[in-house]
Design a protein around this motif. Structure first.
Motif, PDB file in Angstrom:
ATOM      1  N   SER A  67     -17.517  30.612  54.380  1.00 11.75           N
ATOM      2  CA  SER A  67     -18.296  30.795  53.010  1.00 11.75           C
ATOM      3  C   SER A  67     -17.625  30.656  51.902  1.00 11.75           C
ATOM      4  O   SER A  67     -18.015  30.059  50.756  1.00 11.75           O
ATOM      5  CB  SER A  67     -18.958  32.327  53.079  1.00 11.75           C
ATOM      6  OG  SER A  67     -19.899  32.484  53.956  1.00 11.75           O
ATOM      7  N   MET A  68     -16.136  30.921  51.989  1.00 16.17           N
ATOM      8  CA  MET A  68     -15.659  30.723  50.602  1.00 16.17           C
ATOM      9  C   MET A  68     -15.159  29.231  50.412  1.00 16.17           C
ATOM     10  O   MET A  68     -15.124  28.625  49.373  1.00 16.17           O
ATOM     11  CB  MET A  68     -14.107  31.502  51.010  1.00 16.17           C
ATOM     12  CG  MET A  68     -14.227  32.986  50.666  1.00 16.17           C
ATOM     13  SD  MET A  68     -14.770  33.566  49.162  1.00 16.17           S
ATOM     14  CE  MET A  68     -15.510  34.883  49.577  1.00 16.17           C
ATOM     15  N   THR A  69     -15.145  28.596  51.478  1.00 14.48           N
ATOM     16  CA  THR A  69     -15.212  27.104  51.641  1.00 14.48           C
ATOM     17  C   THR A  69     -16.340  26.492  50.768  1.00 14.48           C
ATOM     18  O   THR A  69     -16.134  25.665  49.778  1.00 14.48           O
ATOM     19  CB  THR A  69     -15.028  26.218  52.828  1.00 14.48           C
ATOM     20  OG1 THR A  69     -14.114  27.042  53.409  1.00 14.48           O
ATOM     21  CG2 THR A  69     -14.753  24.938  52.572  1.00 14.48           C
ATOM     22  N   ALA A  70     -17.291  26.917  51.082  1.00 15.91           N
ATOM     23  CA  ALA A  70     -18.652  26.510  50.289  1.00 15.91           C
ATOM     24  C   ALA A  70     -18.628  27.005  48.881  1.00 15.91           C
ATOM     25  O   ALA A  70     -18.919  26.155  47.948  1.00 15.91           O
ATOM     26  CB  ALA A  70     -20.007  27.262  51.048  1.00 15.91           C
ATOM     27  N   LEU A  71     -18.273  28.177  48.635  1.00 14.01           N
ATOM     28  CA  LEU A  71     -18.139  28.747  47.278  1.00 14.01           C
ATOM     29  C   LEU A  71     -17.211  27.915  46.319  1.00 14.01           C
ATOM     30  O   LEU A  71     -17.290  27.499  45.443  1.00 14.01           O
ATOM     31  CB  LEU A  71     -17.864  30.155  47.201  1.00 14.01           C
ATOM     32  CG  LEU A  71     -19.283  30.985  47.615  1.00 14.01           C
ATOM     33  CD1 LEU A  71     -18.897  32.483  47.699  1.00 14.01           C
ATOM     34  CD2 LEU A  71     -20.456  30.556  46.867  1.00 14.01           C
ATOM     35  N   SER A  72     -16.074  27.466  47.166  1.00 11.97           N
ATOM     36  CA  SER A  72     -15.282  26.787  46.356  1.00 11.97           C
ATOM     37  C   SER A  72     -15.714  25.160  45.884  1.00 11.97           C
ATOM     38  O   SER A  72     -15.418  24.742  44.756  1.00 11.97           O
ATOM     39  CB  SER A  72     -13.961  26.417  47.293  1.00 11.97           C
ATOM     40  OG  SER A  72     -13.334  27.569  47.809  1.00 11.97           O
ATOM     41  N   LEU A  73     -16.506  24.685  46.861  1.00 14.60           N
ATOM     42  CA  LEU A  73     -17.274  23.543  46.413  1.00 14.60           C
ATOM     43  C   LEU A  73     -18.118  23.530  45.231  1.00 14.60           C
ATOM     44  O   LEU A  73     -18.109  22.675  44.254  1.00 14.60           O
ATOM     45  CB  LEU A  73     -18.148  22.914  47.625  1.00 14.60           C
ATOM     46  CG  LEU A  73     -17.383  22.487  48.981  1.00 14.60           C
ATOM     47  CD1 LEU A  73     -18.263  22.031  50.033  1.00 14.60           C
ATOM     48  CD2 LEU A  73     -16.039  21.596  48.589  1.00 14.60           C
ATOM     49  N   MET A  74     -18.921  24.877  45.185  1.00 12.74           N
ATOM     50  CA  MET A  74     -19.664  24.802  44.167  1.00 12.74           C
ATOM     51  C   MET A  74     -18.915  25.361  42.972  1.00 12.74           C
ATOM     52  O   MET A  74     -19.662  25.613  41.901  1.00 12.74           O
ATOM     53  CB  MET A  74     -20.622  26.000  44.361  1.00 12.74           C
ATOM     54  CG  MET A  74     -21.913  25.468  45.542  1.00 12.74           C
ATOM     55  SD  MET A  74     -23.161  24.338  45.165  1.00 12.74           S
ATOM     56  CE  MET A  74     -24.252  25.338  44.233  1.00 12.74           C
ATOM     57  N   ARG A  75     -17.757  25.849  43.096  1.00 12.29           N
ATOM     58  CA  ARG A  75     -16.941  26.445  42.013  1.00 12.29           C
ATOM     59  C   ARG A  75     -17.556  27.911  41.707  1.00 12.29           C
ATOM     60  O   ARG A  75     -17.737  27.878  40.355  1.00 12.29           O
ATOM     61  CB  ARG A  75     -16.782  25.566  40.793  1.00 12.29           C
ATOM     62  CG  ARG A  75     -15.603  24.393  41.251  1.00 12.29           C
ATOM     63  CD  ARG A  75     -15.363  23.760  40.001  1.00 12.29           C
ATOM     64  NE  ARG A  75     -15.361  24.223  38.636  1.00 12.29           N
ATOM     65  CZ  ARG A  75     -14.921  23.581  37.563  1.00 12.29           C
ATOM     66  NH1 ARG A  75     -15.120  22.481  37.548  1.00 12.29           N
ATOM     67  NH2 ARG A  75     -15.179  24.079  36.473  1.00 12.29           N
TER      68      ARG A  75
END
Lengths: 692, 325, 505
Positions: A67-75
């Motif tokens: 999930s943190m990977t995904a949120l990193s993409l969205m910043r």
């Protein structure tokens, strides 16, 4: 319906998700590192790319950083976590270099996201239409009168009927599945090139999950967007993904196409993950559980992160971080087995993934119930009054359990399956008298439990106990393990003196596979799986004959789930326990149970042995339920689809409760509830189709 | 909705009866009427005759709950409980020690109280919420830290300090406004200004901090993340999404005090010489005028219950999930 | 109603303490009702501390508090206030020199250990107002000079600056000199105390290590003795140390100046304002803590009973607290205090001394405040219990047939204690502030009881005087601000450490 031997049997994939004109790479992630402010790495050096029209699945257990990977993409990382280094390019645009105002154009416009909990992800005090309109105004520059028709159009596209009325409704008026559809409509409103779906179906029932997954696939086919799918469920991956990245402890440890991964998983962790799935083929033998637990986030490791749990690990694995190894056809893996001399030797030794040849059928599955009946439930009813008006008069009843009859023989496992809200947990609690039943009879070991006083009831308490779903809520955080285990013994005066009690506690801890010293510790020091072991030890302390297991593994990761299932199975063999196993997970049921009862809106609609119910279901609901389960062989998606959702138990439909969703509905189904039809001596169904 | 309101109002009756019984036992059972007469007349020159006379004058010469000597209905009605307590239900508050009708007094004094309390309430709410929103917008920065520290400091200062200090600075040093007094009509502005300012100042610390906590709680929720993932700016997220959701907990604490605004503020009114209900109460306390204190207690609880009903109604406006049942 | 007779055990305990303190004359210890409450409270806190020490999950949040610099500094300040309050709690009546029929006669005035320690500033009363550190009275007076002429001038103070020959010239220098010396002395004593306590600590740690060296693994695991240098690197400890030294300096200065001056001036009847302010501390502390002590059992019992049993129990309890909370608290307090006042005045024969009467009034005020403030906590606990009773570990216990009383004490109470603790520390400061307002309104403490409220009430007209007398108000507000601010900051630290929502891992 075609008879499938099992849900989770690994075999070459036959059907693939539809290939859509896959084009250029849309998203490129290079060496992404995301850290906590204290320096701990949560996402550690991740690289992957997604093509247009492609679905990339990030697969991993809880806390692995997906999930943190995904949120990193969205910043959109939460406070205290930030992207430390790496490179994210969306359509050649450097996401990490964009100023915040430009990033806002990307969010919702180029890249949209849907989340796990549709119930919490929508603003509760804003109409659904307004929430979609926000995106249209922001990213599509629609104004005034253009907005509303487009909202309705989007809602129609995601399969919401009566869309113009729904647009002016609030989220609480929609069901969980509809909310997730709204989330998808909202995400699609900005025509994103990439949709990130973070566990989009985990909170939904299996029939609704099938609907939502199909919607995602259809939408992708229409728009050609790329999909980053984050999930822990191998079945979902099998149905949806083109490419798969397996994550473990912040790293991608294996990356391959879906076909490659399912045919030949390379990393020991991936192999174990497949082996840990419960499956009827192996119901006679223990599951290949992965020992230990997922390491905590950001644990600094100068070695292979899986090494402590890996049975193939050798010295090197504990000393050095493995390099990324490229196998054939884009199949990559991060494991010393594929990079070192020693590793290749080991690989040659164990030439293939040696699957033990499946022993046909588990012991005694499908045979007649042996032994005497332990628990007999006749016509159990639990009704909750609905009150209204000035004087709060009872105007009706929610019939949570409406005439359930169950028979559990000694030493057997009976599974109660059904969608959430069908009343299966209420049955469990009513049996234990935690909820007072409205009517019916519960005879346990020959004694009637309903209508007796608390003192008499206490005599029978020890015989029947419950294991709960959430291991975090089922242990009092303020009590030591020893005190927890002792509580039942004290209340039911099991052990005579404190020496005996302590001896029993040690014995119990050993029995469930915990250290003796853990009795001095507090629950917060244990992981989810260990807590569930403590909960099992707690009930074993009073020597019960029957355990009611209410979704005991649904809060656990697959690898830990296997440990608990093995434990339950071996306890049954050692102690001759009976289980009432309440679950929505048919694969687990198939592995563990002898008999299955299928429940719909407070009533049993079909019952029989595992083989009869799961492999030759007669009731359309059972058939639909089975076909909705995503299978790791990618099958079972084309049979019975279940439209709509379960009606409210306060207003069950006239006639057969299921007729509102049944594809084979007939006139009489709408009028009278079908009586029981005997298919065989053990197999009974409430359906007119079977009666014919 | 109507059924709900009726039920709510019916529920208020036993509570008001409870309040009535409580005040009754407090005022008439703990101390006998003789004690109170002695208190009023002064300890020195009490004679039994003087006490009897005082009791007769003020209507305390009857039995407490049951009058055995009376006939018929007046067996119950000709008692202290009926005359002094039960009649408050119909807003008959009797008369004060100096013989004036309390109900009329309350009517005339309500307006000045409201002239101070209402602007204090409205301006205060606006300022606190603005301040809290600013802190939320700059959360986890030095500005937020500063704001919170300021709030803690302000809430640690006694309300008396604001009044005494404010009066000294604004009236005595700078001669802005008169120190105290009141006039009706437009003239009242110069008298109202300082009390309102001080009233707002008095709870800026505690209130802003409380609202900030509510906003922060909301901003951590999932739907806010969804709103951000749509590309909304932080300001828009705050105003369109967070503020509306935060209104629900805010209303719980705010709406209930609206009817109580009629009661005025004890401190402010007595310091500034405003002829409102607050100073009326204080004067009654100092003069040990039990009749007036009793009336104010009952009036206060009635208004509080009205506030509870108003709170419920206000939920239906802000929260679509609440349909009163 | 002789209080001393009621509490004879404490009576003798105190007697032992006083005989040492005032050797020669045996004074009569007096135990007022609020003293009893404070001793009970102290005993409760000590028992709780011992209880917590053995339970790691209870120690954990306190360790978080200990890591909070602001929290620790405010705790240090609070403990100074508590020290003054405790000294002021040990009451006695001094024996008078004359005897009647061989029986010792005791003075009617009830004193405390604090009074004895502060005899200096207590007894040096001037004629009327004087400014802080002044040598002259604040009002002009007609004086007869040695030549017999009548002059109107500011007379010299009887005590303040009496040692100076020509205050106009010498005052500033003398004050500066004493400030310097005082600061230095304070600093020296502070450093000395720290060194000694460090040595004691080391001795204790080593003693324990030796004593328990029989294979206890915790010590072998962490055999590094906590040394002073290592502790100083710890941020909260450093802040604590600096604050302690600053306070030591301030105390040194105050003691040095107070010996010959009125540091905070004198009031209308010439009493030293510093003394009055220090005496007010006990009242504030009593209001802030004893109120909680009396309300807690009700709130806890009723709150969890309502939440756990639901049904008619819940209905009754909800009814009670809705009735109580529907009356605006100031009015309820006013009504109750008025009634109590009449009651006390009607029974003057109950009280041996005026102090006992004022004290009973203080206790009643605490009771009434407690009654009006328990509803909030009760409602909070009810809500939490409603949530807890649905948790699976409660259901597991019910499935074993564990009795309700055992579920309440073993499962519910431990899991709501953090709410109780947070409520208690949060309430403290608002109660201290409320006392001032209530005393101003006339429904607070007895006018003879020294408190921040009575101090402000008596001084509020002084701002209107020409020239203005500001120091009494300044002293009262200043002391109150420091106390309340420290309490608020400490409460924040406690809340942050205990609130489970803020401490998810």
């Amino acid at each position: 319906m075609k008879s499938d031997p099992s849900f989770n049997q690994l075999r070459p994939l036959t059907s693939a998700p539809p290939e859509i004109g896959r084009g250029e790479f849309i998203l490129n992630v290079e060496r992404l590192v995301t850290r906590l402010n204290n320096g701990a790495r949560i996402v550690d050096d991740i690289s992957f790319s997604i093509k247009q029209g492609e679905t990339f699945a990030l697969l991993g257990e809880s806390g692995c950083g997906k999930s943190m990977t995904a949120l990193s993409l969205m910043r959109l990382l939460p406070d205290g976590i930030r992207v430390a280094s790496g490179d994210i390019k969306l359509d050649e645009e450097d996401i990490l270099a964009l100023p915040e105002y430009a990033m806002r154009k990307v969010r919702g416009g180029q890249m949209a996201m849907i989340f796990q909990e549709p119930g919490l992800s929508l603003n509760p005090v804003m109409t659904v239409g307004d929430q979609i309109a926000e995106v249209l105004i922001l990213h599509q520059q629609l104004r005034g009168k253009e907005v509303h028709p487009r909202c309705v159009e989007l809602l129609e596209q995601v399969g919401i009927s009566d869309a113009s009325r729904r647009a002016s409704e609030y989220p609480f008026q929609l069901s969980g599945g509809m909310k997730q559809r709204v989330m998808i409509a909202m995400a699609m409103a900005g025509h994103p090139k990439l949709l990130i779906a973070d566990e989009p179906t985990t909170a939904l029932d299996v029939t609704i999950q099938a609907q939502v997954l199909k919607l995602l696939r259809d939408t992708q086919q229409k728009t050609g967007m790329a999909l980053l799918l984050i999930t822990h469920d191998l079945g979902v991956v099998a149905q949806m993904a083109h490419q798969v990245g397996v994550m473990y402890a912040g790293q991608i440890i294996e990356q391959a196409s879906r076909e490659q991964l399912f045919a030949r998983p390379a990393h020991p962790y991936t192999q174990k993950l497949f082996a840990a799935l419960p499956d009827a083929e192996r119901s006679g033998q223990p599951l290949a559980a992965i020992p230990g637990n997922v390491p905590p986030l950001g644990a600094p490791l100068a070695a292979c992160r899986f090494a402590p749990r890996c049975d193939k690990a050798w010295a090197l694995c504990h000393e050095q971080v493995p390099e990324w190894a490229q196998l054939e056809n884009g199949h990559g893996v991060r494991c010393h087995l594929y990079t070192s001399q020693m590793g290749s030797e080991k690989l040659n030794l164990k030439a293939s993934l040696s699957h033990a040849p499946p022993t046909p059928g588990g012991e005694g599955v499908g045979t007649e119930g042996r032994g005497t009946s332990l628990l007999q439930v006749e016509n159990l009813q639990v009704h909750f009054p609905i009150r209204k008006g000035i004087l709060q008069r009872t105007v009706g009843y929610v019939k949570a359990v409406d005439g359930v009859s169950i028979n559990i023989p000694e030493g057997r496992t009976l599974a109660l399956v059904g969608e959430s809200g069908c009343g299966k947990t209420t049955v469990g609690k009513a049996l234990l008298q935690l909820i007072t039943p409205t009517a019916g009879s519960v005879r346990f070991a020959g004694h009637e439990l309903i209508g007796i006083n608390a003192g008499q009831l206490r005599k029978h308490r020890a015989g029947m106990q419950m294991i709960f779903q959430d291991p975090y809520a089922s242990l009092n955080p303020k009590m030591r393990v020893a005190e927890i285990l002792q509580e039942g013994m004290d209340a039911l005066s099991i052990a005579k003196n404190s020496d005996e009690r302590q001896r029993r506690i040690d014995e119990l801890l050993e029995q469930v596979g915990l250290e003796k010293t853990s009795k001095w510790r507090y629950p917060h020091e244990f992981s989810g799986g260990q807590r569930q072991r403590i909960a099992i030890a707690r009930v074993l302390a009073v020597n019960p004959n029957l355990l009611i297991c209410d979704e005991p593994t649904s809060a656990l990761d697959v690898s830990v789930q296997a440990q608990i299932l093995n434990l339950l199975k071996s306890l049954q063999q050692q102690l001759g326990l009976s289980y009432l196993f309440i679950s929505h997970n048919l694969a687990v049921v198939e592995y563990l149970a002898h008999e299955v009862y299928v429940m719909y809106l407070g009533r049993i609609v079909e019952r029989g042995t595992v083989k009869e119910v799961l492999h030759a279901p007669k009731h359309p609901y059972t058939q639909a339920l089975l076909s909705a389960v995503p299978r790791i062989d990618g099958q079972g998606m084309k049979t019975v689809r279940l439209p709509g959702e379960m009606p409210s138990p306060s207003h069950p439909p006239q006639g057969c409760h299921f007729h509102t969703r049944c594809a084979q509905v007939m006139a009489k189904c709408r009028e009278v509830y079908p009586t029981e039809t005997l298919v065989s001596t053990t197999h009974r169904v409430h359906c007119y189709l079977a009666a014919e | 909705m109507i059924a709900y309101l009726i039920r709510r109002i019916l529920y208020a009756i036993p509570i008001l009866i409870g309040v009535n019984l409580l005040t009754f036992s407090l005022f008439f059972v703990v101390n006998t009427a003789d004690d109170m007469a002695r208190m009023q007349l002064g300890m020195k020159r009490v004679t039994p005759e003087a006490i009897e006379k005082w009791k007769q004058q003020h209507g305390y010469d009857k039995p407490l709950l049951f009058n055995a000597q009376a006939e018929g209905v007046s067996k119950i009605s000709d008692t202290i409980f009926f005359q002094k307590s039960a009649r408050m239900f119909v807003f008959d508050f009797g008369s004060s020690n100096d013989g004036r009708n309390v109900a009329r007094e309350i009517q005339t004094r309500m307006m000045p109280s409201l002239a101070i309390a209402l602007p204090t309430f409205l301006i205060g709410l606006l300022i606190y919420i603005t301040f809290a929103l600013l802190m939320t917008l700059f959360r986890a920065t030095a500005l937020d830290m500063l704001g919170v520290s300021l709030c803690v400091l302000l809430m640690s200062i006694s309300g008396l300090f604001y009044i005494i200090g404010g009066q000294f600075v604004a009236s005595k040093l700078w001669h802005w406004v008169p120190i105290s007094g009141y006039a009706s009509g437009l003239d009242s502005i110069k008298f109202v200004l300082l009390p309102v300012l001080i009233g707002v100042m008095g709870s800026v610390g505690a209130s802003s901090r409380w609202y900030r906590t509510i906003f922060l709680e909301e901003i951590g929720k999932d739907y806010v993340r969804t709103a951000r993932s749509k590309g909304l700016s932080e300001l828009r997220v705050l105003f369109r999404h967070v503020l509306k959701n935060a209104m629900i907990p805010i209303l719980t604490g705010v709406v209930v005090v609206i009817p109580l605004l009629f009661m005025g503020s004890l401190l402010t009114e007595s310091f500034f010489g405003i002829p409102g209900l607050g100073s009326y109460t204080i004067d009654a306390i100092n003069a040990q005028d039990f009749g007036v204190v009793r009336a104010m207690v009952f009036l206060g609880s009635m208004l509080y219950i009205a506030g509870l009903v108003l709170t419920d109604i206000s939920y239906t406006i802000v929260d679509p999930r609440v349909r009163l049942q | 109603m002789n209080q001393a007779a009621h509490v004879s055990i404490l009576f003798y305990a105190q007697n032992a303490l006083f005989s040492e303190f005032n050797a020669g004359v045996s004074n009569m210890p007096v135990i007022l009702w609020t003293d009893v409450m404070i001793y009970v409270l102290l005993a409760t806190v000590l028992t709780a501390a011992l209880w917590i020490r053995k339970r790691p999950y209870l120690v954990l949040p306190w360790q978080r508090v200990a890591k909070d610099s602001v929290g620790m500094v405010s705790l240090l300040l609070l403990s100074l206030f508590v020290l003054v309050g405790l000294l002021d709690t040990m009451h006695y009546r001094a024996a008078l020199p004359e005897k009647s029929n061989g029986q010792t006669v005791y003075s009617a005035e009830v004193l405390s250990v604090f009074d004895a320690l502060a005899t200096g500033i207590k007894s040096r009363t001037e004629k009327t107002y004087s400014a802080p550190l002044a040598a002259y009275l604040y009002a002009k007076e007609s004086m007869e000079t040695s030549e017999g002429k009548i002059l109107r001038d500011y007379p010299r103070l009887r005590y303040g600056g009496a040692h100076l020959v020509d205050p106009q010239r010498e005052l500033l220098g003398d004050v500066l000199k004493r400030t310097g010396i005082g600061a230095l002395e304070g600093l020296l004593i502070g450093v000395l105390l720290i060194v000694v306590s460090n040595m004691l600590f080391h001795f204790f740690v080593r003693f324990r290590t030796v004593w328990s060296s029989t294979g206890r693994e915790e010590i072998s695991k962490d055999n590094r003795l906590p040394t002073f240098t290592r502790a100083v690197k710890n941020k909260p400890f450093k802040a604590l140390l600096i604050t302690a030294l600053l306070i030591a300096m301030l105390l040194g200065i105050t003691v040095n100046l107070a010996a010959v001056y009125h540091v905070l001036g004198t009031d209308k009847v010439g009493q030293d304002v510093l003394y009055l302010a220090l005496k007010s501390i006990r009242t504030g502390l009593v209001i802030g803590t004893v109120t909680t002590l009396v309300m807690l059992p009700f709130a806890l019992l009723l709150g969890i009973a309502a939440g756990y049993f639901r049904g008619w129990v819940d209905d009754v309890i909800q009814y009670i607290y809705t009735v109580l909370s529907s009356i605006p608290s100031v009015l309820l307090i006013a009504a109750a205090v008025l009634m109590m006042q009449v009651y006390i005045e009607m029974h003057p024969d109950w009280f041996e001394t005026s102090a006992a009467r004022a004290d009973l009034r203080l206790l009643f005020l605490c009771l009434i405040l407690g009654v009006t403030s328990w509803t909030g906590l009760c409602r909070l606990l009810r809500g939490e219990t409603l949530k807890l009773r649905e948790l699976e570990y409660i259901q597991a216990a019910q499935a074993f047939g564990v009795s309700s009383s055992r579920i309440l004490t073993r499962h519910i109470v431990p899991n709501v204690m953090h709410i109780v603790l947070i409520a208690v520390v949060m309430d403290f400061s608002s109660l201290v502030l409320a006392e001032a307002v209530l005393s101003y309104v006339g429904v607070g403490v007895d006018p003879s009881t020294m408190s921040f409220g009575t101090l402000i009430n008596s001084a509020r007209l002084e701002m209107g005087r020409e020239p203005m007398v500001w120091w009494t108000l300044a002293a009262a507000f200043g002391f109150m601000l420091v106390l309340v601010l420290a309490a608020n900051l400490f409460a924040d630290a406690v809340r942050d450490a205990f609130d489970p929502r803020l401490n998810r891992t």
